[in-house]
Enzyme design. Structure first.
Site, PDB file in Angstrom:
ATOM      1  N   ASN A   1      34.747  44.233  24.110  1.00  0.00           N
ATOM      2  CA  ASN A   1      34.613  43.580  25.412  1.00  0.00           C
ATOM      3  C   ASN A   1      33.242  43.917  25.979  1.00  0.00           C
ATOM      4  O   ASN A   1      32.686  44.969  25.713  1.00  0.00           O
ATOM      5  CB  ASN A   1      35.705  44.086  26.364  1.00  0.00           C
ATOM      6  CG  ASN A   1      35.659  43.423  27.725  1.00  0.00           C
ATOM      7  OD1 ASN A   1      35.500  42.197  27.819  1.00  0.00           O
ATOM      8  ND2 ASN A   1      35.788  44.197  28.783  1.00  0.00           N
TER       9      ASN A   1
ATOM     10  N   ARG B   1      51.779  36.457  28.977  1.00  0.00           N
ATOM     11  CA  ARG B   1      50.519  36.993  28.439  1.00  0.00           C
ATOM     12  C   ARG B   1      50.629  37.234  26.941  1.00  0.00           C
ATOM     13  O   ARG B   1      49.686  37.015  26.186  1.00  0.00           O
ATOM     14  CB  ARG B   1      50.190  38.338  29.111  1.00  0.00           C
ATOM     15  CG  ARG B   1      49.708  38.225  30.552  1.00  0.00           C
ATOM     16  CD  ARG B   1      49.262  39.611  31.041  1.00  0.00           C
ATOM     17  NE  ARG B   1      49.108  39.638  32.488  1.00  0.00           N
ATOM     18  CZ  ARG B   1      48.033  39.216  33.148  1.00  0.00           C
ATOM     19  NH1 ARG B   1      47.008  38.737  32.495  1.00  0.00           N
ATOM     20  NH2 ARG B   1      47.979  39.286  34.464  1.00  0.00           N
TER      21      ARG B   1
ATOM     22  N   HIS C   1      31.390  44.300  29.716  1.00  0.00           N
ATOM     23  CA  HIS C   1      31.765  44.452  31.124  1.00  0.00           C
ATOM     24  C   HIS C   1      30.498  44.703  31.946  1.00  0.00           C
ATOM     25  O   HIS C   1      29.646  45.502  31.539  1.00  0.00           O
ATOM     26  CB  HIS C   1      32.749  45.613  31.276  1.00  0.00           C
ATOM     27  CG  HIS C   1      33.223  45.800  32.679  1.00  0.00           C
ATOM     28  ND1 HIS C   1      34.144  44.959  33.263  1.00  0.00           N
ATOM     29  CD2 HIS C   1      32.876  46.708  33.625  1.00  0.00           C
ATOM     30  CE1 HIS C   1      34.354  45.356  34.513  1.00  0.00           C
ATOM     31  NE2 HIS C   1      33.589  46.409  34.759  1.00  0.00           N
TER      32      HIS C   1
ATOM     33  N   ASP D   1      39.233  48.286  30.505  1.00  0.00           N
ATOM     34  CA  ASP D   1      37.838  48.758  30.544  1.00  0.00           C
ATOM     35  C   ASP D   1      37.710  50.261  30.285  1.00  0.00           C
ATOM     36  O   ASP D   1      36.854  50.937  30.872  1.00  0.00           O
ATOM     37  CB  ASP D   1      37.173  48.403  31.886  1.00  0.00           C
ATOM     38  CG  ASP D   1      37.106  46.898  32.115  1.00  0.00           C
ATOM     39  OD1 ASP D   1      37.014  46.156  31.122  1.00  0.00           O
ATOM     40  OD2 ASP D   1      37.179  46.464  33.281  1.00  0.00           O
TER      41      ASP D   1
ATOM     42  N   ARG E   1      41.115  37.219  31.393  1.00  0.00           N
ATOM     43  CA  ARG E   1      42.558  37.487  31.362  1.00  0.00           C
ATOM     44  C   ARG E   1      42.747  38.893  30.808  1.00  0.00           C
ATOM     45  O   ARG E   1      41.975  39.310  29.923  1.00  0.00           O
ATOM     46  CB  ARG E   1      43.317  36.509  30.437  1.00  0.00           C
ATOM     47  CG  ARG E   1      43.024  35.061  30.625  1.00  0.00           C
ATOM     48  CD  ARG E   1      43.515  34.516  31.930  1.00  0.00           C
ATOM     49  NE  ARG E   1      44.934  34.732  32.160  1.00  0.00           N
ATOM     50  CZ  ARG E   1      45.510  34.552  33.365  1.00  0.00           C
ATOM     51  NH1 ARG E   1      44.779  34.175  34.402  1.00  0.00           N
ATOM     52  NH2 ARG E   1      46.798  34.751  33.513  1.00  0.00           N
ATOM     53  N   ILE E   2      43.758  39.575  31.297  1.00  0.00           N
ATOM     54  CA  ILE E   2      44.069  40.886  30.727  1.00  0.00           C
ATOM     55  C   ILE E   2      44.806  40.662  29.414  1.00  0.00           C
ATOM     56  O   ILE E   2      45.756  39.873  29.360  1.00  0.00           O
ATOM     57  CB  ILE E   2      44.916  41.710  31.716  1.00  0.00           C
ATOM     58  CG1 ILE E   2      44.040  42.107  32.904  1.00  0.00           C
ATOM     59  CG2 ILE E   2      45.506  42.947  31.038  1.00  0.00           C
ATOM     60  CD1 ILE E   2      44.758  42.844  33.995  1.00  0.00           C
TER      61      ILE E   2
HETATM   62  C1  GAR Z   1      29.605  38.630  31.890  1.00  0.00           C
HETATM   63  O1  GAR Z   1      28.693  39.117  32.818  1.00  0.00           O
HETATM   64  C2  GAR Z   1      30.636  39.680  31.549  1.00  0.00           C
HETATM   65  O2  GAR Z   1      30.159  40.975  31.649  1.00  0.00           O
HETATM   66  C3  GAR Z   1      31.683  39.419  32.592  1.00  0.00           C
HETATM   67  O3  GAR Z   1      31.738  38.027  32.711  1.00  0.00           O
HETATM   68  C4  GAR Z   1      30.435  37.497  32.489  1.00  0.00           C
HETATM   69  C5  GAR Z   1      30.552  36.314  31.556  1.00  0.00           C
HETATM   70  O4  GAR Z   1      29.332  35.659  31.453  1.00  0.00           O
HETATM   71  N1  GAR Z   1      32.936  39.973  32.203  1.00  0.00           N
HETATM   72  C6  GAR Z   1      33.765  40.591  33.039  1.00  0.00           C
HETATM   73  O5  GAR Z   1      33.544  40.690  34.222  1.00  0.00           O
HETATM   74  C7  GAR Z   1      35.016  41.132  32.387  1.00  0.00           C
HETATM   75  N2  GAR Z   1      35.629  42.108  33.247  1.00  0.00           N
HETATM   76  P1  GAR Z   1      29.100  34.556  30.327  1.00  0.00           P
HETATM   77  O6  GAR Z   1      30.308  33.631  30.365  1.00  0.00           O
HETATM   78  O7  GAR Z   1      27.845  33.858  30.739  1.00  0.00           O
HETATM   79  O8  GAR Z   1      28.966  35.259  29.019  1.00  0.00           O
END
Ligand code: GAR
Length: 226
Positions: free
Chosen positions: A134, A92, A136, A172, A118-119
């Site tokens: 980020n 990572r 979420h 998060d 990825r973390i």
């Molecule tokens: C988004 O809804 C974002 O909040 C989520 O992935 C999606 C990406 O959508 N992220 C997570 O779940 C992170 N923990 P996108 O590729 O259409 O922007």
């Protein structure tokens, strides 16, 4: 047929009490975006810059999957895109080092994780202190980690939403910049609810970038109490 339209934002525009615009004589923010999936948030940021909601420019997209939708969007939008496949990295930390090298090469001011699945490690976080954001799909601190939308449905909440926040080593859990709530409707499944949440993500993410930039411009605040 149930009405699937989203009535919460009839104009589709940013309706926040926006802070003062960044001074026009300042150089536009140089933004990097990290994405693993469809890239709709990446495109929302590019559009926000083009529309003048954000005094910035997305200068590079990093993806970890060669065939992800975000990469196709980058091609269409003319944004440089680099594939850094996590499976080809020994750790990572090595993945994060490759990202840092990419972002430094593009003289990036702020980095936005927009669906980066990825973390990240302290290696990346410490390279961009207060500069790594980020998005979420839950109202943090509820439903951290994987599949925030599914977690919200399973918990039976009636309000779901999204959070844009600064990234810290605890997943998060960094400082919250902007949140938006959406109702959970009786007919919702994961897909429908996520689509409604994403419409709000696209609104709050540019605002969160502005707020993060303004925090940086304001400099360090007073030391934390206690
Ligand atoms: C988004 O809804 C974002 O909040 C989520 O992935 C999606 C990406 O959508 N992220 C997570 O779940 C992170 N923990 P996108 O590729 O259409 O922007």
């Amino acid at each position: 047929m149930p009405d699937s339209a989203d009535h919460s934002d009839p104009s589709g525009s940013l309706q926040w009490p926006l802070p003062q615009p960044l001074p026009a004589d300042e150089a536009p923010l140089r933004l990097a975006v990290m994405a693993s999936g469809e890239g709709s948030n990446f495109e929302a940021l590019v559009e926000a810059c083009a529309a003048g909601h954000l005094h910035g420019r997305v200068v590079v997209l990093a993806v970890n999957r060669e065939r992800c939708g975000a990469r196709i969007r980058a091609e269409r939008l003319g944004i440089p895109c680099q594939v850094i496949d996590h499976r080809r990295q020994p750790s990572r930390e090595a993945l994060d080092q490759a990202l840092i090298a990419l972002f430094r090469g593009h003289r990036v001011d702020l980095v936005v994780m927009a669906g980066w699945m990825r973390i990240v490690t302290p290696v990346l976080i410490e390279a961009f202190p207060e500069r790594l954001l980020n998005i979420h799909p839950s109202l943090l601190p509820s439903f951290r980690g994987a599949d925030g939308v599914e977690q919200a449905l399973a918990a039976g909440v009636t309000l779901a939403g999204c959070t844009a926040h600064l990234v810290t080593p605890q997943v998060d859990a960094g400082r919250i910049l902007v949140q938006a709530a959406v109702p959970v409707l009786a007919e919702d499944d994961r897909e429908r609810l996520h689509a409604r949440i994403q419409r709000q993500e696209h609104r709050i993410l540019p605002l969160a970038v502005r707020l993060a930039a303004e925090r940086l411009a304001a400099g360090p605040g007073p030391p934390a109490q206690g």
